[in-house]
Design a protein around this motif. Structure first.
Motif, PDB file in Angstrom:
ATOM      1  N   LEU A 147      70.505  14.826  -5.292  1.00  0.00           N
ATOM      2  CA  LEU A 147      69.232  15.098  -4.866  1.00  0.00           C
ATOM      3  C   LEU A 147      68.733  13.626  -4.006  1.00  0.00           C
ATOM      4  N   GLY A 148      69.775  12.953  -4.226  1.00  0.00           N
ATOM      5  CA  GLY A 148      69.765  11.578  -3.417  1.00  0.00           C
ATOM      6  C   GLY A 148      68.873  10.585  -4.217  1.00  0.00           C
ATOM      7  N   ILE A 149      68.761  10.931  -5.628  1.00  0.00           N
ATOM      8  CA  ILE A 149      67.838   9.946  -6.156  1.00  0.00           C
ATOM      9  C   ILE A 149      68.773   8.569  -6.442  1.00  0.00           C
ATOM     10  N   GLY A 150      69.918   8.625  -6.857  1.00  0.00           N
ATOM     11  CA  GLY A 150      70.745   7.359  -6.875  1.00  0.00           C
ATOM     12  C   GLY A 150      70.768   6.759  -5.628  1.00  0.00           C
ATOM     13  N   SER A 151      70.821   7.370  -4.426  1.00  0.00           N
ATOM     14  CA  SER A 151      70.970   6.689  -3.222  1.00  0.00           C
ATOM     15  C   SER A 151      69.639   6.121  -2.718  1.00  0.00           C
ATOM     16  N   SER A 152      68.456   6.826  -3.260  1.00  0.00           N
ATOM     17  CA  SER A 152      67.092   6.190  -2.957  1.00  0.00           C
ATOM     18  C   SER A 152      66.974   5.062  -3.764  1.00  0.00           C
ATOM     19  N   LEU A 153      67.284   5.120  -4.959  1.00  0.00           N
ATOM     20  CA  LEU A 153      67.078   4.209  -6.106  1.00  0.00           C
ATOM     21  C   LEU A 153      67.804   2.891  -5.411  1.00  0.00           C
ATOM     22  N   LEU A 154      69.067   2.913  -5.098  1.00  0.00           N
ATOM     23  CA  LEU A 154      69.849   2.068  -4.784  1.00  0.00           C
ATOM     24  C   LEU A 154      69.138   1.251  -3.708  1.00  0.00           C
ATOM     25  N   LYS A 155      68.963   2.147  -2.602  1.00  0.00           N
ATOM     26  CA  LYS A 155      68.422   1.630  -1.034  1.00  0.00           C
ATOM     27  C   LYS A 155      67.018   0.707  -1.277  1.00  0.00           C
ATOM     28  N   GLN A 156      66.153   1.375  -2.170  1.00  0.00           N
ATOM     29  CA  GLN A 156      64.967   0.544  -2.221  1.00  0.00           C
ATOM     30  C   GLN A 156      65.354  -0.757  -3.086  1.00  0.00           C
ATOM     31  N   THR A 157      65.834  -0.806  -4.155  1.00  0.00           N
ATOM     32  CA  THR A 157      66.225  -1.941  -4.784  1.00  0.00           C
ATOM     33  C   THR A 157      66.822  -3.014  -4.139  1.00  0.00           C
ATOM     34  N   LEU A 158      67.901  -2.551  -3.139  1.00  0.00           N
ATOM     35  CA  LEU A 158      68.467  -3.475  -2.426  1.00  0.00           C
ATOM     36  C   LEU A 158      67.661  -3.997  -1.243  1.00  0.00           C
ATOM     37  N   GLU A 159      66.679  -3.350  -0.853  1.00  0.00           N
ATOM     38  CA  GLU A 159      65.752  -3.836   0.223  1.00  0.00           C
ATOM     39  C   GLU A 159      65.099  -5.088  -0.488  1.00  0.00           C
ATOM     40  N   LYS A 160      64.529  -4.774  -1.574  1.00  0.00           N
ATOM     41  CA  LYS A 160      63.992  -5.953  -2.469  1.00  0.00           C
ATOM     42  C   LYS A 160      64.851  -7.085  -2.420  1.00  0.00           C
ATOM     43  N   ILE A 161      66.144  -6.785  -2.911  1.00  0.00           N
ATOM     44  CA  ILE A 161      67.021  -7.973  -2.886  1.00  0.00           C
ATOM     45  C   ILE A 161      67.258  -8.784  -1.556  1.00  0.00           C
ATOM     46  N   ASP A 162      67.402  -7.876  -0.462  1.00  0.00           N
ATOM     47  CA  ASP A 162      67.477  -8.379   0.781  1.00  0.00           C
ATOM     48  C   ASP A 162      66.529  -9.040   1.283  1.00  0.00           C
ATOM     49  N   GLN A 163      65.250  -9.043   0.966  1.00  0.00           N
ATOM     50  CA  GLN A 163      64.077  -9.705   1.226  1.00  0.00           C
ATOM     51  C   GLN A 163      64.278 -11.143   0.719  1.00  0.00           C
ATOM     52  N   LEU A 164      64.921 -11.237  -0.441  1.00  0.00           N
ATOM     53  CA  LEU A 164      65.140 -12.517  -0.960  1.00  0.00           C
ATOM     54  C   LEU A 164      66.546 -13.282  -0.545  1.00  0.00           C
ATOM     55  N   HIS A 165      67.076 -12.428   0.475  1.00  0.00           N
ATOM     56  CA  HIS A 165      68.598 -13.026   1.134  1.00  0.00           C
ATOM     57  C   HIS A 165      69.502 -13.283  -0.017  1.00  0.00           C
ATOM     58  N   GLN A 166      69.718 -12.350  -1.130  1.00  0.00           N
ATOM     59  CA  GLN A 166      70.503 -12.882  -2.001  1.00  0.00           C
ATOM     60  C   GLN A 166      71.612 -11.687  -2.104  1.00  0.00           C
ATOM     61  N   PRO A 167      73.136 -11.834  -2.697  1.00  0.00           N
ATOM     62  CA  PRO A 167      74.050 -10.881  -2.824  1.00  0.00           C
ATOM     63  C   PRO A 167      73.565 -10.001  -4.057  1.00  0.00           C
ATOM     64  N   ALA A 168      74.654  -9.190  -3.906  1.00  0.00           N
ATOM     65  CA  ALA A 168      74.702  -8.274  -5.326  1.00  0.00           C
ATOM     66  C   ALA A 168      75.961  -7.942  -5.758  1.00  0.00           C
ATOM     67  N   TYR A 169      76.238  -7.543  -7.054  1.00  0.00           N
ATOM     68  CA  TYR A 169      77.556  -7.395  -7.669  1.00  0.00           C
ATOM     69  C   TYR A 169      77.556  -6.269  -8.489  1.00  0.00           C
ATOM     70  N   LEU A 170      78.664  -5.470  -8.642  1.00  0.00           N
ATOM     71  CA  LEU A 170      78.330  -4.193  -9.863  1.00  0.00           C
ATOM     72  C   LEU A 170      79.688  -4.099 -10.160  1.00  0.00           C
ATOM     73  N   GLU A 171      80.160  -3.364 -11.402  1.00  0.00           N
ATOM     74  CA  GLU A 171      81.594  -2.700 -11.704  1.00  0.00           C
ATOM     75  C   GLU A 171      81.299  -1.456 -11.965  1.00  0.00           C
ATOM     76  N   SER A 172      82.071  -0.661 -11.246  1.00  0.00           N
ATOM     77  CA  SER A 172      82.177   0.755 -11.330  1.00  0.00           C
ATOM     78  C   SER A 172      83.328   1.476 -11.830  1.00  0.00           C
ATOM     79  N   SER A 173      83.238   2.366 -12.975  1.00  0.00           N
ATOM     80  CA  SER A 173      84.474   3.052 -13.440  1.00  0.00           C
ATOM     81  C   SER A 173      84.483   4.313 -12.899  1.00  0.00           C
ATOM     82  N   ASN A 174      83.394   4.828 -12.106  1.00  0.00           N
ATOM     83  CA  ASN A 174      83.487   6.399 -11.756  1.00  0.00           C
ATOM     84  C   ASN A 174      83.885   6.266 -10.388  1.00  0.00           C
ATOM     85  N   PRO A 175      85.001   7.030 -10.137  1.00  0.00           N
ATOM     86  CA  PRO A 175      85.551   7.038  -8.825  1.00  0.00           C
ATOM     87  C   PRO A 175      84.402   7.771  -7.698  1.00  0.00           C
ATOM     88  N   ARG A 176      83.760   8.469  -8.250  1.00  0.00           N
ATOM     89  CA  ARG A 176      82.593   9.482  -7.352  1.00  0.00           C
ATOM     90  C   ARG A 176      81.516   8.557  -6.842  1.00  0.00           C
TER      91      ARG A 176
END
Length: 190
Positions: free
Chosen positions: A129-158
Motif C-alpha cells: 500500500l506504499g506505507i513503508g515507502s511513504s514512511l521512509l520518504k517522510q523520515t528521510l526528508e527530516k534527515i535531509d533538512q539536517l543535511h546528514q547521511p543515513a545507514y541501514l542493514e537489510s537482510s530481506n532482498p525484497r
C-alpha cells in the motif's frame, strides 16, 4: 496516506506488536530465532529495547494508525544492548559463532556520523500500500533538512529496491555460515 508522526512512550506496545508481525518472516531475525515461541518472546525484548531508546530521543516514527514503524537513531547515539542479554541463551547453539560475527560486523560497519535505521516494518496485512515507502520518504526528508547521511542493514532482498529508490547504496555484503546475506546500505547527506 496520512502523515508520519513521532511516536510516544504510550504507543510503544503498538509499535512492538507491528514489528513482531513485520519481522516474523525476516531472514536474519528468524535465523537468530527459528522457533516461533522463542521468536515472539525474545523479539518482543529486542523491539522494546530499540523502541524505548528511539522514543527517548524522539526518533521513532510511525504512521497515524501504527501500521508502519521506523526506528531511527541519531548520529553518534550509542544503542544499549544490555537488555538483550537475557535472550542470548535462546539463540541456536550451532549458529552462535555466525551470530557473533554478524553483530561484530554490524558494529564495525555502522558509521557513527549517520542516522541509523534499525527497523523499518509494516504490518503484513497492509503490505503493497506504499506505507513503508511513504514512511521512509517522510523520515528521510527530516534527515535531509539536517543535511546528514543515513545507514541501514537489510537482510530481506525484497526491500533492496525500496531502499535504492530512496537513495541508499549497498556498501558491504555480509554472510556467515548458513545465515542470510546482509546488505549494509548508506545514503549520502543531501
Amino acid at each position: 496516506m496520512k502523515g508520519v508522526k513521532v511516536s510516544k512512550i504510550e504507543e510503544q506496545s503498538r509499535v512492538v506488536d507491528t514489528l513482531l508481525l513485520a519481522f516474523s518472516n525476516d531472514p536474519l531475525q528468524r535465523y537468530f530465532m527459528p522457533d516461533p515461541s522463542i521468536y515472539f518472546k525474545n523479539s518482543t525484548i529486542w523491539f522494546e529495547n530499540a523502541a524505548s531508546q528511539s522514543i527517548s530521543i524522539n526518533s521513532l516514527f510511525t504512521t497515524e494508525d501504527c501500521s508502519g514503524v521506523a526506528i531511527w537513531f541519531k548520529p553518534n547515539f550509542e544503542v544499549q544492548f544490555d537488555a538483550l542479554e537475557v535472550t542470548m541463551n535462546d539463540l541456536p547453539p550451532d549458529s552462535l559463532k555466525d551470530i557473533s560475527q554478524y553483530f561484530e560486523e554490524f558494529q564495525k560497519n555502522k558509521p557513527k556520523d549517520a542516522w541509523y535505521l534499525e527497523y523499518l516494518g509494516v504490518d503484513p496485512s497492509k503490505h503493497s500500500l506504499g506505507i513503508g515507502s511513504s514512511l521512509l520518504k517522510q523520515t528521510l526528508e527530516k534527515i535531509d533538512q539536517l543535511h546528514q547521511p543515513a545507514y541501514l542493514e537489510s537482510s530481506n532482498p525484497r526491500n533492496l529496491t525500496l531502499y535504492k529508490r530512496h537513495g541508499f547504496e549497498v556498501v558491504t555484503k555480509l554472510q556467515f555460515g548458513n545465515g542470510p546475506l546482509i546488505n549494509t546500505m548508506y545514503r549520502e547527506a543531501r
